[in-house]
Design an enzyme around this catalytic site. Structure first.
Site, PDB file in Angstrom:
ATOM      1  N   THR A  95      33.029 -31.031 -85.324  1.00 40.80           N
ATOM      2  CA  THR A  95      34.066 -30.610 -84.381  1.00 40.80           C
ATOM      3  C   THR A  95      33.958 -29.105 -84.238  1.00 40.80           C
ATOM      4  O   THR A  95      34.412 -28.355 -85.096  1.00 40.80           O
ATOM      5  CB  THR A  95      35.457 -31.015 -84.902  1.00 40.80           C
ATOM      6  N   LYS A 171      36.896 -34.278 -78.021  1.00 40.84           N
ATOM      7  CA  LYS A 171      37.272 -34.340 -79.437  1.00 40.84           C
ATOM      8  C   LYS A 171      38.414 -33.359 -79.742  1.00 40.84           C
ATOM      9  O   LYS A 171      39.358 -33.680 -80.476  1.00 40.84           O
ATOM     10  CB  LYS A 171      36.048 -34.032 -80.304  1.00 40.84           C
ATOM     11  N   LYS A 240      42.704 -25.001 -87.389  1.00 40.41           N
ATOM     12  CA  LYS A 240      41.417 -24.713 -86.741  1.00 40.41           C
ATOM     13  C   LYS A 240      41.315 -25.486 -85.427  1.00 40.41           C
ATOM     14  O   LYS A 240      40.950 -24.935 -84.382  1.00 40.41           O
ATOM     15  CB  LYS A 240      40.257 -25.114 -87.672  1.00 40.41           C
TER      16      LYS A 240
END
Lengths: 294, 294
Positions: A95, A171, A240
């Site tokens: 990711t 994603k 994040k």
């Protein structure tokens, strides 16, 4: 049996299971990891240890599953590494940011290597079972080359187009939606509790009616029971990913007010020492703001 | 067959189906509505028309399904009406505020009438099929009396305790969660679209993996296709319910940052003329803020 020679980089909790799935599907695996222990575990299952990272890129295909942008940039976006590569395709399953995906695509293209972004949905045990959902994007020839490897690691591949960063955008959207579901349940449980409703009753009804599925059921129970350990997905990783969504929005001028609320709530959680907890601990922020016991 | 005499107030889109379900279950029904047309429809199905609202309260039980706090206050929280009532229990199935539920409970108790809050989940066609999910709370004796009526109207009754307002708090939480799901999908679809992802692809993947169920699938499709008509649930009703959540939070000092974002987004939608659209049209606000075509 696909029977390719595959280089694998990044044997973390997810990567170990994905590498094992590739082995089970009959591929020859050359594995590399910064720390040696996971390498030994894969070698015991039939993989070969790569002496240098460059050896991994001598395989027919490379699969990487690193933690974040920084790890990918440091280890893999190295012109010296890519210039000697024999691999036809590199599947980056981490990711990472949209900007990094674009940079990686350009660099791989320059060196004649196909680049597929293929981030995944699923926890380590799902990865170990080869049952991940994979979000994939890239050039058709690269995707065709990647397909048997993706099939070995996942139960389904969802396609998002010909530019790799499309899959990263998808994603990032998923993880933003998970964080939003956690925050909305935290707010709902807190306000309902102050008006006499047992949060576990609320979540049971929600997941039994309009909100079935693993996110509302799993995180709903954690929020309702205030159970933030053990961490399935640590809170700093959640921050994040919220920041990846905000950065993606900033790049194209898309205000994301929910993501902005989430960013502040995650920072609040870190400021109060919950950095080792599951990202469901963002619910503790809602409770603290309301003066409710932790 | 339950065979009670039931007074029914409020034959809107939901009330019509609920009243019909009570008839089908073998109850004798006395119906009252502000406008006459729906009364005629129910009479054609075997109900009797109540001449005055007071006649409804002469039945063994009263079921009401009115639009909002104001309608309930004006029509039903009338001491003159309640002082002459013979009904043992009143089931208020509307989505109303916690404060109104507390006021109604006190007034009914004063007049020796059981009061059950029983707001519902489901659209008019679900109501017509007698397949609603019902969130119920109230004193045990009142709930016992209400049980066969709830069974006639719903497929399942979810219990939230002995104080009626508990059920209202749960229902307000559900609607807040639906609004949050719509907003988060709107933000995700907008940012993903600007990075090359087709919103319909994103929603298909979401609902096929982590977010199954009617809310993400139904509203996800509306958001991805920018289809805000016909209105299944009108935007001003959505704002009403978000405000119920904010008011509930204000009463007990629970900050609800997502609800605050939603309030402003719904006002923005109203300010731009979307008051007759479905509340999924809050997605048009996200797009307008980002300078995306409507």
């Amino acid at each position: 049996m696909t029977g390719m020679t595959v280089g694998f980089v990044g044997l973390g909790a997810m990567g170990q299971g994905m590498a094992a799935s590739l082995l089970r599907a009959g591929n020859r695996l050359l594995v590399w990891n910064r720390s040696p222990e996971p390498v030994a575990a894969l070698v015991a299952q039939g993989a070969d240890a790569a002496g240098r990272l460059a050896d991994v890129f001598a395989a027919e295909a490379v699969v990487s599953m690193l933690a974040d942008d920084q790890a990918v940039e440091q280890l893999l976006l190295d012109p010296e590494l890519l210039v000697g590569a024999k691999a036809a395709v590199h599947l980056n399953m981490a990711t990472v940011s949209i900007a990094l995906a674009e940079q990686a695509e350009a660099l791989h293209t320059e060196h004649g290597i196909g680049y597929v972004a293929a981030p995944v949905l699923g926890r380590p045990q799902v990865a170990a079972a080869g049952e991940l959902n994979i979000l994939a994007a890239g050039e058709e020839t690269a995707l065709t080359k990647a397909a048997p490897l993706l099939s070995a690691m996942g139960r389904h591949t969802w396609h998002f187009g010909t530019r790799p960063h499309h899959a990263n955008a998808a994603k990032i959207s998923v993880n933003f939606l998970i964080a939003s579901a956690i925050e909305s349940m935290a707010e709902a449980c807190s306000v309902a509790e102050t008006h006499g409703v047992r949060p576990t009753d609320l979540v049971e009804m929600l997941t039994g009616t309009l909100f079935p599925g693993p996110i509302y059921a799993g995180y709903g129970a954690m929020v309702a029971e205030r159970r933030y350990e053990p961490a399935g997905f640590r809170l700093p990783l959640g921050l994040k990913d919220v920041n990846l969504a905000l950065t993606a929005g900033a790049a194209t001028n898309v205000p994301l007010p929910f993501a902005s609320v989430l960013r502040d709530a995650f920072l609040d959680a870190l400021a109060h020492g919950d950095g080792d907890k599951d990202w469901a601990a963002v619910a503790a922020v809602t409770r603290r703001r309301a003066g409710l016991p932790r």
